[in-house]
Structures are given as structure tokens and as C-alpha cells.
Design a protein around this motif. Structure first.
Motif, PDB file in Angstrom:
ATOM      1  N   VAL A   1      75.603   2.542  30.920  1.00 48.47           N
ATOM      2  CA  VAL A   1      74.243   2.363  31.658  1.00 48.47           C
ATOM      3  C   VAL A   1      74.189   0.585  30.686  1.00 48.47           C
ATOM      4  CG1 VAL A   1      72.474   3.830  30.537  1.00 48.47           C
ATOM      5  CG2 VAL A   1      72.743   2.226  28.704  1.00 48.47           C
ATOM      6  N   GLN A   2      73.542   0.008  32.174  1.00 43.71           N
ATOM      7  CA  GLN A   2      73.296  -1.165  32.336  1.00 43.71           C
ATOM      8  C   GLN A   2      72.525  -2.126  32.194  1.00 43.71           C
ATOM      9  OE1 GLN A   2      75.886  -3.122  35.529  1.00 43.71           O
ATOM     10  NE2 GLN A   2      77.545  -2.329  34.393  1.00 43.71           N
TER      11      GLN A   2
ATOM     12  N   VAL B   1      54.732   7.783  31.589  1.00 49.36           N
ATOM     13  CA  VAL B   1      54.892   7.206  32.461  1.00 49.36           C
ATOM     14  C   VAL B   1      55.025   5.011  32.031  1.00 49.36           C
ATOM     15  CG1 VAL B   1      55.146   5.606  34.764  1.00 49.36           C
ATOM     16  CG2 VAL B   1      55.169   8.225  33.943  1.00 49.36           C
ATOM     17  N   GLY B   2      55.581   4.842  31.547  1.00 47.47           N
ATOM     18  CA  GLY B   2      55.354   2.968  30.948  1.00 47.47           C
ATOM     19  C   GLY B   2      55.716   2.759  29.778  1.00 47.47           C
ATOM     20  N   ASP B   3      55.830   3.769  28.911  1.00 51.68           N
ATOM     21  CA  ASP B   3      56.279   3.961  27.598  1.00 51.68           C
ATOM     22  C   ASP B   3      57.637   3.626  27.203  1.00 51.68           C
ATOM     23  OD1 ASP B   3      53.800   5.333  26.726  1.00 51.68           O
ATOM     24  OD2 ASP B   3      54.466   7.092  25.951  1.00 51.68           O
ATOM     25  N   THR B   4      58.048   2.754  26.380  1.00 51.90           N
ATOM     26  CA  THR B   4      59.093   2.205  25.608  1.00 51.90           C
ATOM     27  C   THR B   4      59.638   3.287  25.737  1.00 51.90           C
ATOM     28  OG1 THR B   4      58.449   2.349  24.548  1.00 51.90           O
ATOM     29  CG2 THR B   4      58.239  -0.272  25.792  1.00 51.90           C
ATOM     30  N   VAL B   5      61.691   3.399  25.709  1.00 49.91           N
ATOM     31  CA  VAL B   5      62.511   4.330  24.664  1.00 49.91           C
ATOM     32  C   VAL B   5      63.183   3.294  24.424  1.00 49.91           C
ATOM     33  CG1 VAL B   5      63.929   6.065  25.122  1.00 49.91           C
ATOM     34  CG2 VAL B   5      61.503   5.762  26.367  1.00 49.91           C
ATOM     35  N   THR B   6      63.805   3.598  23.708  1.00 50.28           N
ATOM     36  CA  THR B   6      64.988   2.942  22.421  1.00 50.28           C
ATOM     37  C   THR B   6      65.491   3.840  21.936  1.00 50.28           C
ATOM     38  OG1 THR B   6      63.579   3.116  20.043  1.00 50.28           O
ATOM     39  CG2 THR B   6      63.600   1.130  21.278  1.00 50.28           C
ATOM     40  N   PHE B   7      67.115   3.188  22.166  1.00 52.04           N
ATOM     41  CA  PHE B   7      68.216   4.104  21.977  1.00 52.04           C
ATOM     42  C   PHE B   7      69.062   4.447  20.364  1.00 52.04           C
ATOM     43  CE2 PHE B   7      67.822   4.535  26.582  1.00 52.04           C
ATOM     44  CZ  PHE B   7      67.519   5.916  26.900  1.00 52.04           C
ATOM     45  N   ASP B   8      68.825   4.902  20.148  1.00 56.01           N
ATOM     46  CA  ASP B   8      69.570   4.892  18.391  1.00 56.01           C
ATOM     47  C   ASP B   8      70.851   5.080  18.311  1.00 56.01           C
ATOM     48  OD1 ASP B   8      68.947   6.716  18.404  1.00 56.01           O
ATOM     49  OD2 ASP B   8      68.134   7.291  16.320  1.00 56.01           O
ATOM     50  N   LYS B   9      71.659   6.019  19.419  1.00 55.87           N
ATOM     51  CA  LYS B   9      72.915   6.798  19.415  1.00 55.87           C
ATOM     52  C   LYS B   9      73.443   5.430  20.690  1.00 55.87           C
ATOM     53  CE  LYS B   9      71.994  11.310  18.221  1.00 55.87           C
ATOM     54  NZ  LYS B   9      71.336  12.598  17.982  1.00 55.87           N
ATOM     55  N   VAL B  10      74.310   4.467  20.205  1.00 50.64           N
ATOM     56  CA  VAL B  10      75.207   3.544  20.548  1.00 50.64           C
ATOM     57  C   VAL B  10      76.690   3.945  20.538  1.00 50.64           C
ATOM     58  CG1 VAL B  10      75.609   1.371  21.962  1.00 50.64           C
ATOM     59  CG2 VAL B  10      72.612   1.633  20.915  1.00 50.64           C
TER      60      VAL B  10
ATOM     61  N   PRO C   1      80.502   6.953  13.950  1.00 44.20           N
ATOM     62  CA  PRO C   1      80.984   7.428  15.567  1.00 44.20           C
ATOM     63  C   PRO C   1      79.682   6.409  16.232  1.00 44.20           C
ATOM     64  CG  PRO C   1      79.581   8.657  13.915  1.00 44.20           C
ATOM     65  CD  PRO C   1      80.271   7.888  13.057  1.00 44.20           C
ATOM     66  N   MET C   2      78.651   6.713  15.765  1.00 50.17           N
ATOM     67  CA  MET C   2      77.958   5.176  16.370  1.00 50.17           C
ATOM     68  C   MET C   2      77.997   3.809  15.838  1.00 50.17           C
ATOM     69  SD  MET C   2      75.806   7.347  18.066  1.00 50.17           S
ATOM     70  CE  MET C   2      75.702   9.614  17.089  1.00 50.17           C
ATOM     71  N   LEU C   3      76.921   2.743  16.726  1.00 47.17           N
ATOM     72  CA  LEU C   3      77.107   1.193  16.316  1.00 47.17           C
ATOM     73  C   LEU C   3      75.329   1.844  15.577  1.00 47.17           C
ATOM     74  CD1 LEU C   3      78.167  -0.149  19.232  1.00 47.17           C
ATOM     75  CD2 LEU C   3      79.582  -0.463  17.458  1.00 47.17           C
ATOM     76  N   ASP C   4      75.260   0.479  15.120  1.00 49.34           N
ATOM     77  CA  ASP C   4      74.061   0.382  14.102  1.00 49.34           C
ATOM     78  C   ASP C   4      73.258  -0.799  14.834  1.00 49.34           C
ATOM     79  OD1 ASP C   4      74.190   3.267  12.681  1.00 49.34           O
ATOM     80  OD2 ASP C   4      74.592   2.404  10.964  1.00 49.34           O
ATOM     81  N   ASP C   5      74.476  -1.612  14.807  1.00 48.80           N
ATOM     82  CA  ASP C   5      73.808  -2.931  15.553  1.00 48.80           C
ATOM     83  C   ASP C   5      73.000  -3.496  16.264  1.00 48.80           C
ATOM     84  OD1 ASP C   5      76.009  -2.948  15.760  1.00 48.80           O
ATOM     85  OD2 ASP C   5      76.498  -5.274  14.836  1.00 48.80           O
ATOM     86  N   ILE C   6      73.395  -2.545  17.596  1.00 51.14           N
ATOM     87  CA  ILE C   6      73.321  -2.823  18.939  1.00 51.14           C
ATOM     88  C   ILE C   6      71.406  -2.265  19.108  1.00 51.14           C
ATOM     89  CG2 ILE C   6      73.265  -2.894  21.239  1.00 51.14           C
ATOM     90  CD1 ILE C   6      75.612  -3.847  19.291  1.00 51.14           C
ATOM     91  N   ASP C   7      70.521  -3.149  20.100  1.00 46.98           N
ATOM     92  CA  ASP C   7      69.756  -2.624  20.420  1.00 46.98           C
ATOM     93  C   ASP C   7      69.246  -2.049  21.968  1.00 46.98           C
ATOM     94  OD1 ASP C   7      66.378  -1.767  19.908  1.00 46.98           O
ATOM     95  OD2 ASP C   7      66.349  -4.357  20.810  1.00 46.98           O
ATOM     96  N   ILE C   8      68.836  -1.397  22.222  1.00 49.95           N
ATOM     97  CA  ILE C   8      69.257  -0.528  24.050  1.00 49.95           C
ATOM     98  C   ILE C   8      67.045  -0.700  23.965  1.00 49.95           C
ATOM     99  CG2 ILE C   8      69.960   0.100  25.553  1.00 49.95           C
ATOM    100  CD1 ILE C   8      72.207   0.616  24.055  1.00 49.95           C
ATOM    101  N   ARG C   9      66.787  -1.191  24.471  1.00 47.78           N
ATOM    102  CA  ARG C   9      65.114  -0.800  25.304  1.00 47.78           C
ATOM    103  C   ARG C   9      65.146  -0.353  26.558  1.00 47.78           C
ATOM    104  NH1 ARG C   9      61.662  -2.479  20.903  1.00 47.78           N
ATOM    105  NH2 ARG C   9      63.551  -2.483  19.542  1.00 47.78           N
ATOM    106  N   GLY C  10      64.533   0.523  27.025  1.00 46.44           N
ATOM    107  CA  GLY C  10      63.575   1.084  27.764  1.00 46.44           C
ATOM    108  C   GLY C  10      62.176   1.391  28.169  1.00 46.44           C
ATOM    109  N   HIS C  11      62.415   1.568  29.359  1.00 43.36           N
ATOM    110  CA  HIS C  11      60.623   2.069  29.613  1.00 43.36           C
ATOM    111  C   HIS C  11      60.544   3.196  30.443  1.00 43.36           C
ATOM    112  CE1 HIS C  11      60.599  -0.151  33.078  1.00 43.36           C
ATOM    113  NE2 HIS C  11      59.862   0.153  33.832  1.00 43.36           N
TER     114      HIS C  11
ATOM    115  N   ILE D   1      66.590   0.657  32.529  1.00 46.84           N
ATOM    116  CA  ILE D   1      66.548  -0.163  30.870  1.00 46.84           C
ATOM    117  C   ILE D   1      66.320  -1.648  30.910  1.00 46.84           C
ATOM    118  CG2 ILE D   1      68.782  -1.133  29.657  1.00 46.84           C
ATOM    119  CD1 ILE D   1      68.062   1.822  29.880  1.00 46.84           C
ATOM    120  N   ASP D   2      65.712  -2.043  29.840  1.00 51.44           N
ATOM    121  CA  ASP D   2      64.826  -3.625  30.306  1.00 51.44           C
ATOM    122  C   ASP D   2      66.064  -4.314  30.059  1.00 51.44           C
ATOM    123  OD1 ASP D   2      62.576  -2.194  31.499  1.00 51.44           O
ATOM    124  OD2 ASP D   2      61.635  -2.154  29.636  1.00 51.44           O
ATOM    125  N   THR D   3      66.301  -3.936  27.977  1.00 54.43           N
ATOM    126  CA  THR D   3      67.619  -5.837  27.718  1.00 54.43           C
ATOM    127  C   THR D   3      68.658  -4.447  27.045  1.00 54.43           C
ATOM    128  OG1 THR D   3      65.965  -5.084  25.460  1.00 54.43           O
ATOM    129  CG2 THR D   3      65.569  -6.856  27.606  1.00 54.43           C
TER     130      THR D   3
END
Length: 117
Positions: free
Chosen positions: A14-15, A29-38, A52-62, A98-100
Motif C-alpha cells: 500500500v501507498q 462507509v467513512g469509518d477509519t481503519v488502522t492496520f496493526d500487522k505491518v 514478524p511485525m513492525l510495531d512503530d509504524i502507523d497506517i491509517r485509512g478510511h 489509505i490516508d497516512t
């Protein structure tokens, strides 16, 4: 800048600004989603790979859309036995934009305000 996230048993690259379909997630529709399994994060110069995962990366979308994909026909047939079964299936999905993508706890706020000097 891109990242690889895992959701619904699949992995997605994702970008920021990407719209992609994942297995159905709860929400409207419109709710925010965060992905914790980066699994992987790249900012263009360096690449971080999770073990296996990165804990310090924040990925947010809607959520952009909740829908069903195209119909898939399941047809069972046994020759010479008069056995035929036809069944259709439409898999539900969630479209996410994906927003950020950012390093949540790594990105210092001092650099933006200039108080580090």
C-alpha cells in the motif's frame, strides 16, 4: 513511501492515496481503519522489515465502499449419473483508501516546529 500489510490472510503493498479491496471488515462507509500487522515499511531511502511485525509504524485509512464482488459460478457434474448442481457465490469486500503511512513513534515533532536547535 510504501508498506506491506497483512489483513484477511493476505498481504497487500500500500501507498498513500491507494484504494484497494480486502476481505470484509466491520464498519460503515467513512469509518477509519488502522492496520496493526505491518510486515515491511520503506520511506524511499531505508527499508524496515518486521520480525514478524513492525510495531512503530502507523497506517491509517478510511472505508470507501462495502460491497460484493462479481458472481462466481460453482458447477458440479458427474457424467452418466444425472448429477448436476449449480451454485453461485459473491464474496463480500471492503474498499479502503489509505490516508497516512508513517512511523508513529519515530517521527519527531521537534523537526516540524524547529525547536530542536
Amino acid at each position: 513511501m510504501y508498506a506491506v500489510v497483512s489483513t484477511g490472510g493476505k498481504q497487500y503493498k500500500v501507498q498513500e492515496g491507494d484504494i484497494f479491496r480486502v476481505e470484509k471488515l466491520p464498519g460503515e462507509v467513512g469509518d477509519t481503519v488502522t492496520f496493526d500487522k505491518v510486515l515491511l515499511f520503506s520511506d524511499g531511502e531505508s527499508v524496515k522489515i518486521g520480525q514478524p511485525m513492525l510495531d512503530d509504524i502507523d497506517i491509517r485509512g478510511h472505508i470507501v465502499e462495502q460491497g460484493k464482488s462479481a458472481k462466481v459460478i460453482v458447477f458440479k457434474y458427474k457424467r452418466r449419473k444425472r448429477y448436476r448442481r449449480k451454485q453461485g457465490h459473491r464474496q463480500p469486500y471492503t474498499a479502503i483508501k489509505i490516508d497516512t503511512i508513517g512511523a508513529g513513534s519515530i517521527a519527531p515533532a521537534e523537526d516540524i516546529t524547529g525547536t530542536e536547535e
